[in-house]
Each structure stands twice: as structure tokens, then as C-alpha cells.
Design a protein around this motif. Sequence first.
Motif, PDB file in Angstrom:
ATOM      1  N   GLY A 209       0.808  -1.221   0.000  1.00 49.05           N
ATOM      2  CA  GLY A 209       0.000   0.000   0.000  1.00 49.05           C
ATOM      3  C   GLY A 209       0.835   1.262   0.000  1.00 49.05           C
ATOM      4  N   ALA A 210       2.136   1.100  -0.242  1.00 42.61           N
ATOM      5  CA  ALA A 210       3.037   2.243  -0.122  1.00 42.61           C
ATOM      6  C   ALA A 210       3.526   2.752  -1.466  1.00 42.61           C
ATOM      7  CB  ALA A 210       4.239   1.868   0.740  1.00 42.61           C
ATOM      8  N   GLY A 211       3.652   1.872  -2.462  1.00 45.05           N
ATOM      9  CA  GLY A 211       4.352   2.255  -3.685  1.00 45.05           C
ATOM     10  C   GLY A 211       3.458   2.523  -4.860  1.00 45.05           C
ATOM     11  N   ASP A 212       2.148   2.347  -4.728  1.00 51.54           N
ATOM     12  CA  ASP A 212       1.268   2.515  -5.876  1.00 51.54           C
ATOM     13  C   ASP A 212      -0.121   2.862  -5.351  1.00 51.54           C
ATOM     14  OD1 ASP A 212       0.301   2.501  -8.485  1.00 51.54           O
ATOM     15  OD2 ASP A 212       1.485   0.733  -9.019  1.00 51.54           O
ATOM     16  N   LEU A 279      -2.344   1.763   8.277  1.00 49.93           N
ATOM     17  CA  LEU A 279      -3.260   2.782   7.778  1.00 49.93           C
ATOM     18  C   LEU A 279      -4.339   3.069   8.824  1.00 49.93           C
ATOM     19  CD1 LEU A 279      -4.318   4.497   5.349  1.00 49.93           C
ATOM     20  CD2 LEU A 279      -5.609   2.483   4.648  1.00 49.93           C
ATOM     21  N   VAL A 280      -4.527   4.356   9.115  1.00 50.15           N
ATOM     22  CA  VAL A 280      -5.618   4.737  10.014  1.00 50.15           C
ATOM     23  C   VAL A 280      -6.834   5.078   9.158  1.00 50.15           C
ATOM     24  CG1 VAL A 280      -6.362   6.314  11.830  1.00 50.15           C
ATOM     25  CG2 VAL A 280      -3.961   5.585  11.698  1.00 50.15           C
ATOM     26  N   SER A 281      -6.663   6.096   8.301  1.00 41.42           N
ATOM     27  CA  SER A 281      -7.689   6.402   7.311  1.00 41.42           C
ATOM     28  C   SER A 281      -7.062   7.348   6.306  1.00 41.42           C
ATOM     29  CB  SER A 281      -8.920   7.055   7.969  1.00 41.42           C
ATOM     30  OG  SER A 281      -8.536   8.318   8.468  1.00 41.42           O
ATOM     31  N   GLY A 282      -7.667   7.422   5.141  1.00 44.84           N
ATOM     32  CA  GLY A 282      -7.131   8.303   4.101  1.00 44.84           C
ATOM     33  C   GLY A 282      -5.680   7.953   3.813  1.00 44.84           C
ATOM     34  N   THR A 283      -4.791   8.901   4.100  1.00 45.34           N
ATOM     35  CA  THR A 283      -3.362   8.632   3.898  1.00 45.34           C
ATOM     36  C   THR A 283      -2.611   8.724   5.221  1.00 45.34           C
ATOM     37  OG1 THR A 283      -3.067  10.961   3.354  1.00 45.34           O
ATOM     38  CG2 THR A 283      -3.329   9.436   1.507  1.00 45.34           C
ATOM     39  N   THR A 284      -3.335   8.653   6.310  1.00 48.75           N
ATOM     40  CA  THR A 284      -2.713   8.752   7.629  1.00 48.75           C
ATOM     41  C   THR A 284      -2.294   7.373   8.121  1.00 48.75           C
ATOM     42  OG1 THR A 284      -4.271  10.521   8.057  1.00 48.75           O
ATOM     43  CG2 THR A 284      -3.000   9.691   9.944  1.00 48.75           C
ATOM     44  N   TYR A 285      -1.030   7.267   8.454  1.00 53.25           N
ATOM     45  CA  TYR A 285      -0.498   6.003   8.975  1.00 53.25           C
ATOM     46  C   TYR A 285      -0.013   6.212  10.399  1.00 53.25           C
ATOM     47  CZ  TYR A 285      -0.778   3.579   4.529  1.00 53.25           C
ATOM     48  OH  TYR A 285      -1.244   2.968   3.413  1.00 53.25           O
ATOM     49  N   ALA A 286      -0.151   5.217  11.255  1.00 53.51           N
ATOM     50  CA  ALA A 286       0.347   5.308  12.624  1.00 53.51           C
ATOM     51  C   ALA A 286       0.797   3.924  13.074  1.00 53.51           C
ATOM     52  CB  ALA A 286      -0.755   5.822  13.542  1.00 53.51           C
ATOM     53  N   TYR A 323       8.136   2.738  18.135  1.00 54.59           N
ATOM     54  CA  TYR A 323       9.015   3.753  17.533  1.00 54.59           C
ATOM     55  C   TYR A 323       9.795   3.186  16.357  1.00 54.59           C
ATOM     56  CZ  TYR A 323       7.773   5.431  22.101  1.00 54.59           C
ATOM     57  OH  TYR A 323       7.061   5.770  23.199  1.00 54.59           O
ATOM     58  N   THR A 324       9.793   1.860  16.241  1.00 54.28           N
ATOM     59  CA  THR A 324      10.549   1.209  15.161  1.00 54.28           C
ATOM     60  C   THR A 324       9.672   0.154  14.481  1.00 54.28           C
ATOM     61  OG1 THR A 324      11.375  -0.402  16.765  1.00 54.28           O
ATOM     62  CG2 THR A 324      12.795   1.502  16.284  1.00 54.28           C
ATOM     63  N   PRO A 325       8.504   0.565  13.959  1.00 53.96           N
ATOM     64  CA  PRO A 325       7.604  -0.420  13.355  1.00 53.96           C
ATOM     65  C   PRO A 325       8.168  -0.983  12.051  1.00 53.96           C
ATOM     66  CG  PRO A 325       6.831   1.788  12.877  1.00 53.96           C
ATOM     67  CD  PRO A 325       8.019   1.942  13.784  1.00 53.96           C
ATOM     68  N   TYR A 330       6.297  -3.293   3.639  1.00 54.99           N
ATOM     69  CA  TYR A 330       6.329  -4.734   3.847  1.00 54.99           C
ATOM     70  C   TYR A 330       4.996  -5.278   4.358  1.00 54.99           C
ATOM     71  CZ  TYR A 330      11.396  -4.083   3.624  1.00 54.99           C
ATOM     72  OH  TYR A 330      12.662  -3.759   3.224  1.00 54.99           O
ATOM     73  N   VAL A 331       4.062  -4.376   4.624  1.00 60.23           N
ATOM     74  CA  VAL A 331       2.833  -4.801   5.301  1.00 60.23           C
ATOM     75  C   VAL A 331       1.607  -4.325   4.538  1.00 60.23           C
ATOM     76  CG1 VAL A 331       1.548  -4.794   7.475  1.00 60.23           C
ATOM     77  CG2 VAL A 331       4.035  -4.461   7.496  1.00 60.23           C
ATOM     78  N   LEU A 332       0.694  -5.265   4.277  1.00 58.53           N
ATOM     79  CA  LEU A 332      -0.634  -4.877   3.832  1.00 58.53           C
ATOM     80  C   LEU A 332      -1.516  -5.035   5.067  1.00 58.53           C
ATOM     81  CD1 LEU A 332      -2.053  -4.012   1.145  1.00 58.53           C
ATOM     82  CD2 LEU A 332      -2.914  -6.349   1.028  1.00 58.53           C
ATOM     83  N   ASP A 333      -1.720  -3.906   5.760  1.00 59.47           N
ATOM     84  CA  ASP A 333      -2.397  -4.023   7.051  1.00 59.47           C
ATOM     85  C   ASP A 333      -3.900  -4.200   6.856  1.00 59.47           C
ATOM     86  OD1 ASP A 333      -3.866  -1.392   7.308  1.00 59.47           O
ATOM     87  OD2 ASP A 333      -1.805  -0.646   6.974  1.00 59.47           O
ATOM     88  N   ALA A 334      -4.574  -4.466   7.961  1.00 59.39           N
ATOM     89  CA  ALA A 334      -5.990  -4.840   7.894  1.00 59.39           C
ATOM     90  C   ALA A 334      -6.834  -3.808   7.159  1.00 59.39           C
ATOM     91  CB  ALA A 334      -6.530  -5.060   9.305  1.00 59.39           C
TER      92      ALA A 334
END
Lengths: 439, 400
Positions: A209-212, A279-286, A323-325, A330-334
Motif C-alpha cells: 500500500g506504499a508504492g502505488d 493505515l488509520v484512514s485516508g493517507t494517515t499512517y500510525a 518507535y521502530t515499526p 512490507y505490510v498490507l495491514d488490515a
Amino acid sequence: MKNFKHYIYIVAGLVWLSACKPEINTPKPSHGSADFSRYIAIGNSLTAGYADGGLYRAGQQNSYPSIIAQQMQQVGGGTFSQPLFTTDQANGSGYLTLTGFNPDGTPITTPVTTNLAVRGILPVPGFGNVTLYTKYTGDINNYGVPGIKLQQITYAPYGNLNGFYERLLPNDAPTNNTAYIDFVTAKPFTFFSNWLGNNDALSYATSGGAGDVLTDKSQFAQLYAYLIARMTANGAKGVVATVPDVTSIPYFNTITTTAILAGVQKANPQVQAIYINALVSGTTYAPRAATAKDLIILTFPTSKIGQPVQTPYGALPYGLTPYTPIDNQYVLDANEVALTEDYVDSYNATIKAVAASKGLAVFDAHTFLQNLKEHGLVEQGVQLSSAYISGGIFSLDGIHLTPRGYAIVANGFIGAINAKYGASIPMADVSNYNGVKFP
Amino acid sequence: MLIIAPVLSYAQGFQVNLEGEKQIGMGHTGTGLAQDGAAVFFNPGAVAMLPQNYVQGGISPLMFQSVFNPAGTTEQFHTANKIAPPFTFYGVWGPKDGIWKLGLGVYTPFGGLTDWGTTWPGKYSSELLDLKAFYFQPTLSVKVTDFMSIGAGFVYNYGTVDLTRAIPLANGSGQPGQAELKGNGHGYGWNAGVYFKTESGVTVGITHRSQVTTTINGGDAMFTVPASLQAQFPQPNQFTASIPLPATNSVGFGFHPNSKWTYVLDMNFVSWHVYKTLSFDYKINTPFLQDTNEPRDYVDAFTFRIGTQYQACQKWAVRAGAGFATAAAPDNYVTPEVPDAARYFLTVGLGYKLASRLDLDASFEFEHLNARTQTNAYTQLSGTYSSHVYIPGISLSYHW
């Protein structure tokens, strides 16, 4: 000797008996209401015969369109030409081979780097490097182009950005100006298969979900309708396939968050969770603790886990603290999974609706791979699943198929064609096609 | 994980039913007759009624030819032309005009030879099955009254099995692996019968042949797989398997309207329901090589046979017979090594007296198994089977 004559009779009788074999009468195969005299295939890497992380001659020869075309020849199908790499450059783009297993049972893959068809690297400003391959100049029935999205079929400069497409075009990049849709429809055809659309979701997913980005739903619908209108403009009949759920492939199901955590806990029992950037929503990641619903990609270098990473709070172990996720790529999160599935469902609704409006056959690859993942499959005494390597369907890249997988898909297409057009194209013999090759 | 599940089986097809050339010629009937030494098999109860002592041997080279048409194709795959050699030997002796007789039978009531080759679509189910079961049966028969005799035999069974199939693990050149299971085993059983001569002249026989469970202990389990997986298929390895050869109950009638004509009718009830599963227990298991338990769920089968003999003159006898049998393998459980189906058969035979004490008998049987379209529930191998069996046979009997 008087009895000699009798022996002759007996021997002749035995010969006659062994020649008199049982036979089963089968109806003559029929092309039904379709005309297979010139069949063309359009699509992406799956259509091209891509496997084991590369496009190479042996994979091309086992492409599902090639298998379908061989079977069509029994019901009036014509010759089927593929843009094969030459035997001298049989390894094409290069690919992975399985060369052994680690003591823990994990596979060791090694890239093949000899006899490639690479002709150069073209830097394209604002895009990146494009690997160019030896040109193919012969007749083409299989127009499969690895990497192509539905979104790109009308984009005229695309032939300068994709080396696999560039090698089919007459001009050298960066002087190409032929859109894919114009290229494939330039020569008349009577029947087509179309399996475009996978990369509109898959490219987003495989990059975590990061490169495209996912192709917009309404743009997909508009382009799909345009594509099918062009393909059927001259009365050709055809078959289309749906887009699989990206989570049904081993690329996302082999390395799991649970397994990574268990591995860490073996050495370090107090570790409670691994952390991802989600991904939290939109383009916000946490950052947050990973769950089993977060999918790790097959190529994630697990050795990174626990390596010290410099942070404002000092050196902390990779993947084990908020702090070091584990990096997003590398992750397609839920949430990304849910987003992708929502888009894929929309794409498939489009595909089915457009196919229905034009009376085309549909091979539901989405359902097929979902069933494979949930129930496995037994075919001619062979147990198959969507597991990496042992499942027999997916090749070493965890996305594309083995010859056996492509043969089963070919039969899926044939079944759909037969049902729609009242044809009886004979099924391919899946037992002739191998799964992953072991050293 | 890949589970390697070798398949071994047999069916009505492998209940061989070739136990005497005179009887084969008459549709393989004989439960209700006291015809020759083969009574040891057909009805031990009739042995004491035999007018003479017998030593006899016969062989029936059997050609089983099957064809398979995979579902949705026009292709046809045939079994290789191979000849299985069922044979018989019988000896019967008793004191002249005594009330008892001793018998010994050596025969092959079960067996099979199906060789589909290594390139056909069902190769992951079965390539070759070569199954032989030899029964050794010492027998005692006693004439209770002038019109009734009884008899019983003890059965020792020696069986050999050799089966091969492909393993769906490709090597570097794409070729699949191979599994071969080879071994021998033994089992025990019994055989008993009663024989009546009724006042109307009709002769009647009732027999029971017991189930014989053949156990193969320590058979060789050989696996050829890519080198990187060989550790998952340890060599040498062994297997244990148990095969129930089913019990058969028979009733037969002989009609003797005059000295030239004999008519015979037999019915067999074969208790195939005992064949519920086929299990292989490997001595060394690995994640790739698990013990297997395949469902078979066979059902009891029934055979109806009729036959006749015409004694044309003192030297020549002409025979003919026919019959049909129901299938033991139910739908969805048909396997290629035993493409079982309902079947009919036609037989002819010829007897010639070479000398006053020496008979030469020849027989020929043709058997047709109905075409059967099946998808196996376990392997999903889907297609249509059809089979022919051709069985010439010849035997020599010395009697005194």
C-alpha cells in the motif's frame, strides 16, 4: 508336425484379441457458436506466462492462453504465436529457482542470471529506469504484458515505460506512441480472452500500500466498458476473467505476524507484540501492534526484525517497538486489505456487468482462488492448495502460477467458453504440467 | 503438506473366478456338481462323491484390457497388454469305495494386473497394480449318506503386491517422483460345503468360503523424489497393510436330464462390504509421508451363472455358459487399478479324452465390464472406464 497349424491359429487368435481393445465413443468436439480461427489473448503477467518472478521462455510456453489455444485446435482453432524469447536468450528477464531448503525448512531461491534477453537500461526522467529486452518481431496472438494495468491501456507513451510492452513494438523507447488497446486491435481476430485488471489492485497491495495507488473505481468501469467495446467492435466473441482477491495468494499468507512473533519470543519471551506502521484512514499512517489480520509480504527480509534502529529514544529493535515499526512497504495491514477488497469487488462487479451486456463468457478467477484458499483442490489425484511451494499452484514468487496452476486456469477458461458458446473444447490434461520444480 | 496416499484395491474384477477349465467352460459353475478335482474349490462337500481320484493342473492366461476417457476430452488411454497367469492344481484321493476323500487345492482366487503406464492422466492415482493371492487348501470330505456328503478345508493364503504411482513432486526437469510399494503377506481362512443328490436327480451344493484377511508386514516402501526432499521420504522404509479378501456364499444346482446333457446354475454372494477402507501404515512417518486411510465402502455383490455340457460322444464334451455380476465398487469409489463395474460374461469349453484316465480341457471366457463414468471422491480423477477380459485356458486331469 501336424499340430503346428493349430499353434498358428492360437497365436493368431491371441494377437487378434490384444488388438481388439475396448473403446469409448466420445462425441466430436464442437466450436459451438464461437469461431476460434484467430484467437488472441490480452492481459498482464498472468497472460504472458510470467512465473517465478520473471518472464522466461519455458514459462511463456506454459501460459494459459497457449494451453487454451492448443485445445482450441481440435475445434477449428488456428495457429497461436507467442512473443517467445529465443532459445539463446531463453531466460528472458531472469527468474528464481529453488535451490534447497534451510535447516528450518524455509526455501532457498536463487536468481537465474545467464542467457537473459536484456538489451539495455533506459533511464526515464521522472519515472525511473526501464529495463529493455530483445525485440520480438513475429506474429503475435498472446499480447500479455507483465505489469500492465487496465488504467494504462489507452496511454500512448506506455510503450516507453514498460520493457515487456516495448519489446513487442516496432520502435525503440522512448519513441513509441501506440496505446495498448490500439496495438492489440490492429489485426482482425475472431475470439479473445481478456484478463486485465489484476494490477489495478495488485500493484498497490504488493507494495504494501506504499508504492502505488488503486485505480479509481469509476475510471476502471469506464475503461473496462471501452476496452470491451473495442474488442467486440468487429463481432468477435470472447471470455473475460475476474480479478482475484489479493489476499488469496501466498505472497501475503506465507510470512505471518504470528510466526514472526513466535520466532522472536523463542529468543526473547518477554516480547509481547510486533509493531507495524498501519493505515488509520485516508493517507494517515500510525504505528500499532500487529494482528493476524495484517499481512506481511513474502519478500520481507525477516532478518531485519530486532536489528537496532536509531531513534530519538536511542537504539531500539526493529519491528518490536512503536518507535521502530515494520515499514509500510512490507505490510498490507488490515485497513489496506479491506480497502483493496472493496476496490476488487467493485472491479469485479464491473467486469461481470460489462461481460453480460456483451454476451461474453466469464471465468470467475476470484471465486476459483477463494475456493482454493478456503478448501484446497484435488485434481487427478493431486492435492493442491494456495500454500507457498507445497500447494503446487503458485510459483516461487507467490503471485504467479506454476505450469500446473496455469493448466487448471486454462481449463477454467475453457469451461466458461464451452458453457457460454455451446462449444466442447476438450479439457487440457493437468497431470502433464508440473508444480514447483525441486532440486 | 503433501500426503502420499498409495492406493491398493481389487474388486469383483480381482475375484478371479478361474478355478477349473471344465467349470469355466460352463460359466464357472460347479457348486452343485461333483465333476472333478476342482470340487476342492467349488464345493469341498462334493469331493467325497467324486467317483475317482484326481490329479490335475490348469492355467488361464488372463488379458485384462481397460480404457479410460478423461472427462471433457476425446482422449483414450489403454492399459498395457499384460497377461496375468491364474493357475490351479488339485489332488483328490480316497480309498476305493470309501466314505471319505482327502483333497488339496492350490489356486489363485484373487489377483490383478493393471498397467496404465507412467504418462496417463491418472498416474498420481495408479500406474501399476500387480496383486497375486495364492490359496493352499487341504480338504477332508465325508459321505454321510448315499445322497449327502460334507467337506471342509483349511485355507492358507500367500499374497504378493507390487504397486506404483507417481508422486506430484517435480524434479529439476519437471518429471514427477515415483512411489513403489512391494511386499508379501499371508492370511488364513476356511472353506466348507455340503452336497446333496436329490431323489429327482437334481444335485445341490451349498458352500461358504470364509473371509481371508491378508496382512502385509514390513513391505518395502520405495520413493524416488527430488534430492532436496529425499529426507522427507526416508529410505529404506516399510509399510504394513491389511487387505480383507471377502467371504463368498454360494448355492448351486446341477440338472442331469439324460446321460448326454448337464445343466448347471450357480449363485454367489460376495461379502465385499468388509472392504471399508484401505490403509497404509508407514514405519517412518514425516510431515510429507503420513499414514493413509482411504475410504472404499464397497458393497456386497451378487453373481448369477448358468452353464451346460453336452457329452457328444465318449471322447468329446462341449460346454457353454454365461452369467452376470453386480459391481462391488459403489459410485464415486471406482479406482483405476480396479475399474470395477457390473459385467457379463460368456464362456465356451471343450473336453477331450486323451486316454481312458487322461482328460484335456480347454476353455475360453470373454467378459465385458459396462462402461462406467466416474469421479473418484478421493482423487477427483474423472472419466469413463470400459474393460474387456479375454481368458483362454487349458488343463490336464489324470484320474483313476
